[in-house]
Design an enzyme around this catalytic site. Sequence first.
Site, short mmCIF file in Angstrom:
data_model
loop_
_atom_site.label_atom_id
_atom_site.label_comp_id
_atom_site.label_asym_id
_atom_site.label_seq_id
_atom_site.Cartn_x
_atom_site.Cartn_y
_atom_site.Cartn_z
N TYR A 1 -40.18 47.79 3.98
CA TYR A 1 -41.52 47.74 4.81
C TYR A 1 -41.65 46.28 5.52
CZ TYR A 1 -44.14 44.18 1.84
OH TYR A 1 -44.50 42.95 1.22
N GLY B 1 -45.55 36.40 8.66
CA GLY B 1 -46.54 35.47 8.02
C GLY B 1 -47.59 35.24 9.07
N ASN C 1 -37.26 30.21 4.67
CA ASN C 1 -37.98 31.36 4.53
C ASN C 1 -37.27 31.70 3.09
OD1 ASN C 1 -38.96 34.02 4.15
ND2 ASN C 1 -37.24 34.91 5.51
N GLY C 2 -38.07 32.14 2.16
CA GLY C 2 -37.71 32.34 0.68
C GLY C 2 -38.17 31.41 -0.53
N CYS D 1 -41.81 34.42 4.97
CA CYS D 1 -41.96 33.59 6.28
C CYS D 1 -40.89 34.02 7.15
CB CYS D 1 -41.54 32.39 6.13
SG CYS D 1 -42.69 31.56 4.70
#
Lengths: 484, 484, 484, 484
Positions: free
Chosen positions: B254, B38, B113-114, B12
């Site tokens: 990436y 996201g 995020n995670g 995210c």
Amino acid sequence: MPAEIKGLNEECGVFGVWGDNCAAELTHLGLHTLQHRGQEGAGIVGLTPAGLRRHYGLGLVSEVFRDPQSVTQLQGTAALGHVRYSTAGGRILENIQPLLFRFTTEAIALAHNGNLTNALSLRKKLEAAGAIFQSTSDSEVLMHLIRLSQQPTFELQLIEALNQVHGGFAFELLTQSALYAAVDPNGFRPLVIGRLSSGGYVVCSETAALNAVGAEFVQDVQPGQLVIIDDSGMRVRAYTTHTQLAVCSMEYVYFARPDSEIYGISVHEARVRMGMRLAHEQPVDADIVVGVPNSSLSAALGYSRASGIPYEMGLIKSQYVARTFIQPTQELRERSVRLKLSPVRSVIKGKRVVLVDDSIVRGTTARQLVQLFKDAGALEVHLRIASPPLRFPCFYGIDIQTTRELMAANHSVAEMRDIFGVNSLAFLSTQGLIDSVGLSDTAPNGGLCVAYFTGEYPTPLEDYAPALKQELSQLQLHVSEVSA
Amino acid sequence: MPAEIKGLNEECGVFGVWGDNCAAELTHLGLHTLQHRGQEGAGIVGLTPAGLRRHYGLGLVSEVFRDPQSVTQLQGTAALGHVRYSTAGGRILENIQPLLFRFTTEAIALAHNGNLTNALSLRKKLEAAGAIFQSTSDSEVLMHLIRLSQQPTFELQLIEALNQVHGGFAFELLTQSALYAAVDPNGFRPLVIGRLSSGGYVVCSETAALNAVGAEFVQDVQPGQLVIIDDSGMRVRAYTTHTQLAVCSMEYVYFARPDSEIYGISVHEARVRMGMRLAHEQPVDADIVVGVPNSSLSAALGYSRASGIPYEMGLIKSQYVARTFIQPTQELRERSVRLKLSPVRSVIKGKRVVLVDDSIVRGTTARQLVQLFKDAGALEVHLRIASPPLRFPCFYGIDIQTTRELMAANHSVAEMRDIFGVNSLAFLSTQGLIDSVGLSDTAPNGGLCVAYFTGEYPTPLEDYAPALKQELSQLQLHVSEVSA
Amino acid sequence: MPAEIKGLNEECGVFGVWGDNCAAELTHLGLHTLQHRGQEGAGIVGLTPAGLRRHYGLGLVSEVFRDPQSVTQLQGTAALGHVRYSTAGGRILENIQPLLFRFTTEAIALAHNGNLTNALSLRKKLEAAGAIFQSTSDSEVLMHLIRLSQQPTFELQLIEALNQVHGGFAFELLTQSALYAAVDPNGFRPLVIGRLSSGGYVVCSETAALNAVGAEFVQDVQPGQLVIIDDSGMRVRAYTTHTQLAVCSMEYVYFARPDSEIYGISVHEARVRMGMRLAHEQPVDADIVVGVPNSSLSAALGYSRASGIPYEMGLIKSQYVARTFIQPTQELRERSVRLKLSPVRSVIKGKRVVLVDDSIVRGTTARQLVQLFKDAGALEVHLRIASPPLRFPCFYGIDIQTTRELMAANHSVAEMRDIFGVNSLAFLSTQGLIDSVGLSDTAPNGGLCVAYFTGEYPTPLEDYAPALKQELSQLQLHVSEVSA
Amino acid sequence: MPAEIKGLNEECGVFGVWGDNCAAELTHLGLHTLQHRGQEGAGIVGLTPAGLRRHYGLGLVSEVFRDPQSVTQLQGTAALGHVRYSTAGGRILENIQPLLFRFTTEAIALAHNGNLTNALSLRKKLEAAGAIFQSTSDSEVLMHLIRLSQQPTFELQLIEALNQVHGGFAFELLTQSALYAAVDPNGFRPLVIGRLSSGGYVVCSETAALNAVGAEFVQDVQPGQLVIIDDSGMRVRAYTTHTQLAVCSMEYVYFARPDSEIYGISVHEARVRMGMRLAHEQPVDADIVVGVPNSSLSAALGYSRASGIPYEMGLIKSQYVARTFIQPTQELRERSVRLKLSPVRSVIKGKRVVLVDDSIVRGTTARQLVQLFKDAGALEVHLRIASPPLRFPCFYGIDIQTTRELMAANHSVAEMRDIFGVNSLAFLSTQGLIDSVGLSDTAPNGGLCVAYFTGEYPTPLEDYAPALKQELSQLQLHVSEVSA
């Protein structure tokens, strides 16, 4: 002339299929591939068991055909699709193509890429005789001419009509019995034929779209040719012999996809050569070469190769189309530019940068880009443009409508350099462009139309001549530089 | 466990602002820049004069915030935004963040995020005690822990809660009085602080988003740090001292934007170095180097530089997001792949190509790409991957969920080479990756998490340990090659 | 003739304004009031400072004009609106009116309520001469006739055109300089003029729409009249003297709103009188009178008054338009009927009910209603229809297209009684209908068109004659009963 | 208390099905029938093979379930639906019901019609103990109480929770194993049980919804009852014995559908009796009786019957929901009122009219209606209200939130008469209302709650008591008239 009938200049993409059971789906894929040629609207007409059916709308292909049903309802063995460029005026649904004409005895779909120089006078004459137009675009003129022709067959009526319209055009027409395609006598606008593994045919604006649907390239439609595809196969005939190759050079410079080939010339390779020639014509001592993504990357690669200065990724282009609505403050407006292009600071900082762009139109984006580079710590910025200065409008289908808006028509190169605030600014020469494309040794200007740079138009401008004359008289054109 | 509570792994992006009158607009711009992190859904909570207000939805930022009103209604001096990755399950509105908790006495927004390794066991324990969750994501656990804490202040409650959750996280919380941000003790997930010209602060996932809104970089949030920003300014404190740097290496490989910097390392430059190292480790005799756009272009540039083999644009990525709905035939499905990536035939034909990709996950795209190159006439295709083989799942927030789906966990390099049908296939070594990033000389693995390649996880896997153990026992991992 | 050109029969509503600064808003309100006259689509053309602008679409007025901007962009001093009835075929955007014709020298909007009996032959003749139509509806013929006229002024061209089209029509045309309105020589379709407090004029289908916008009734447009309204005021002139009053009786029976007046006759009062006459012609011994909401409530009230049997609310009509999509089972399909109409059990149970309906077309609804009454415990159901049996199609603008679908054209009253399963069934006589309306003592059939009941059409059927003849030959019409 | 937690008073409709393969479709039909009970939003939870699934949204049922897929995806053997009333605040998606709680071990759906008088204090207590709420409505309190209960089974947990919430409620809960339904100890809010031909059960707000889906009425849920329906059948048990019948009288007056029966009393018949009693209590010499459609037509019919004054259709209600957006001028705003209700001039002109309305809340509509009648030429207007003056707020689920907004709480009847500009104004007496309904001879106020008229609430007001006390102290209530 009422306000609605303006914006006659437009760039578009066309894609027709005959003889494949997935005609509508293939056309849908094809239009996605041609999306760069027009984002204002899109449409497909399918030849279904119940006759010609159309789905069309304003917006991107993915928006207009959001509902899968919108494509499947067009299922049949032939289809014709169109994407339309966004111009300021004329953004009305009625102008979205293919136009579909429903007669009591038959139906005909029409798609057009290009611009006619005698559309307005033809239209006025037709209206005076009682004709009623449904759109404000000039494409519709052809259908009226066809219907008024006294020729015995549709093919002959079409040929008679094609000989009456002037300018740049790639027309496709779909009836219940055949797909017709024609290119203007100068080949201003590209059109290619491909063959599907099913045996069916595709006729579309660029070879990239042939690749996208797995069609094998057959041939370019040559200036003055009419292609007729029906269940008995493909026929090509000349509707006129008064032809003279003058392919739009801007297709090579920035408009077409790099993975397309136009009249056998790879667009990407042509751009690489433009960059190489530019490096020879306009060298500079610098640390890195950066291209403006995505259309100028090929030219930047060429500049790097010829100059030996390393190619670098100094600008990132967002992969997401940001609908940037009006921002409340000037600061936010400028920030929203960075949504599309953002510099890679670690690459740029402390470097002397050769920034390669394909062309300068209004100059707005270039000005903002240069500022981004300076903010990111570039020591020097040398702007190199891989085409000559754009000084004259196009009347054959590219949306460069008025000399007033063209920066290079109003400023010398030195002035532009100061406005941009760059350390140096230089353009590719017209001859350099012609040589880089390398299309023809025999045709004038190497078979290209370079009127945007030179003001020498390959055909009479007809309806546009008076307005252009007046515009030019109001400008102080730097003609000396043009010829340089 | 009911079907809805799955897909706990997600990637995210977060973006918070405190102290700027255009907080919601800036957050909107920031989310556009973080869109690559996201695409499933997006949301913004704004601190308006009427309290915290939220707008959120499934889809891209441009779709969720199509109506300008959706942003302006959130106008105020602080905001918190979130973009969420699309995973197979859990695609329900309730999971779109920021979560907004409305208490009778206050409201709190939470963005995450995670991925937490003990979320499920914590949730079960909390539910057994009467807690009710509104989402199926693991982010909500933190709020329950905060509310159950007996500490006297919100800050201390948050610190107590942060010490109870394990795994990878970058949390941001917005209340009416402050913006809080915290990173896990290993720094798995990135989070940076920036300063606006207005004096306000931004805390977000990547520096590229700081650039997009014109914020000046201040510092990275370090592992185990809690940042508190309120009207009196910014404070940074450690909520734990048990920290160990292990930044997610896939962010460099990436995931992050090339124009971002993570812990001071330029992502683009790191990728260039990966490509250079790859050229040294896995050289090949060839004519051109082609990168898979856009994420592998940096590595391809590096490979070209180190090897001296010319860099070429052999693949074109479409600039338009094609909503590819289910196609009626297999042939059409394969054709729709070409909408996203298409080869430049003139570049490829007759050439020996080094194709550089950043990583191999399932291998599907690589297989199709190789086929495109062969169809376009490539003489040889040498596939070079700028990261080691992915063999183990990630439990800290990257959507690599199961070993079963990972091609390299199920096949040797030789097998993969045959499956792809390439002339040669080679990967970057883990040490090569570590050296290329060059983050730390002292921390294990150079301060990176490389568990996806080695299976050595920096923290206990807790709730995930049993499932992973079972998976691994069913696979024949080519461990020998991993260490190679 | 291709499949698209069908469904020529439609009912519609028109609303034009000249000389009011809120013209578009008033038209928007007016179309809401006329919504019952057409639910397929709606459109408004506004005379804005930039010329004639159009917004239109498929769906209800509230759907087409969901965005307030869609109305405000049409702001100016004149406007023309249209609602279109949903017919099986022809549901394409191109048919939604007002049609807007953009000529190089001017623009003209056209709205039409009615049906032309010579549209097809005129269209064929026009197409043979080169004309191109944009819609498949017959309204467009008028514009082509106007454009082909050699008369010196638009007014005279319009008059020439009006004399060439036959059938039922109420036309409105809007140009930049005037609003034109015309009614066919028989007055099949209604059109009324009103005056606004601003001094502006309204010309629309029903007086109820005048009331809705606060306009004062001025006069009905008489058969054969042309009204011209411009900045110098209103003029009324006869475009033909071959007139014969034959107002569509179905307007009085069920189509128009009860709060409208047509040629001075209150629709509600006419229906009350139909109910009273029906009670005299077809008395029955019963406990309560129930009307089918909403169109038959007036007639039920009349039946109750004349018979002395108490009027009751035995059926409730839902106030919400239920989008009833296709239901998976037959049982669910039948249940979905009850969403629109539901019986009041406490009223019906154990009662002998006179159920009053305005007309029987296919008979489907009546059959279901009767079943609802039986399920609710009605002792007896006596069905009374406040109009004669519908046996013949309408060719002047009401959507009764084919004799085959008309229940009374295929069954005797006794048969219908058995099919419905009612204790008795009876219709109003044609003379009863004529007397109840009471429009004219001198004109044939009291100034009404009663062709749907008698088969005696007031004008030649022209294009429709052959098809009708063939249809009738295949049916065993119960002619004896018709005259009864 | 933050701004979001307001608008606790709402009226709603609930519809649950257990044991029918078309459960979701039936619920969809049922919600259409209950649409009048709530237009803000709607939702359905279906018990699918994959567990409980939800679809919900803001808007009408037809808007939320526009896509047929939205219903079919919920297919299974049980379902629970809800429609929610539009209140000024709290219009957020999170409040749309059924609420769906996803636990790690199970999922539970909850739908609620009513209002709890101790919701706020319960919520504060729960939040202090760590509970987190996902909505701002009071319905969610019940689920927290259930989860905190130490009882061994869900049924006993529910019973414990039901005994802790006070006020008016009809709750339905759906789990994977059963459907639960409960009514408050006073029966403020209605709930009925029906049986489907499939053997399945329906529990919903009104009998009209049973009829709509073809379910046979089984019984009303009595005050203090809990109904449990699972695959072994239906059980009814009392969760408390402290009950006292006090059905909301406004359900009979205007809220419920006329074709429903509440505790065996036909709503339509009760309204007819209210009209008859009103005629006896408040006679007037007049020519016609006109009811305000649709809710007052029954009372108008009663007034006509008892008085002998003819019943007339003097007002037409539009069948189309007009989305009336903000109009640019005051004149247009007033005109837009006429879109909903329009007078039949021919009926009204020159008449002395008894205008019957069911109730007066703010008085805005009545004022506009009277003006319409005068404009249409009424000689006299006598306003008769078929319920007593509304002077006190409701805290059990009807949206009459504040005394300040109630016209009759701020003005005497004489004042209101002058404000309306009517010739006379009179209300039904409270005793008249009680007698007209005729629900119970033994319960106080005949088993009705008449607190809105008398201020005597059947239960303690708890959280609302202080605010009401303060409000009343600021008003000069015409208490003498109340008792009249």
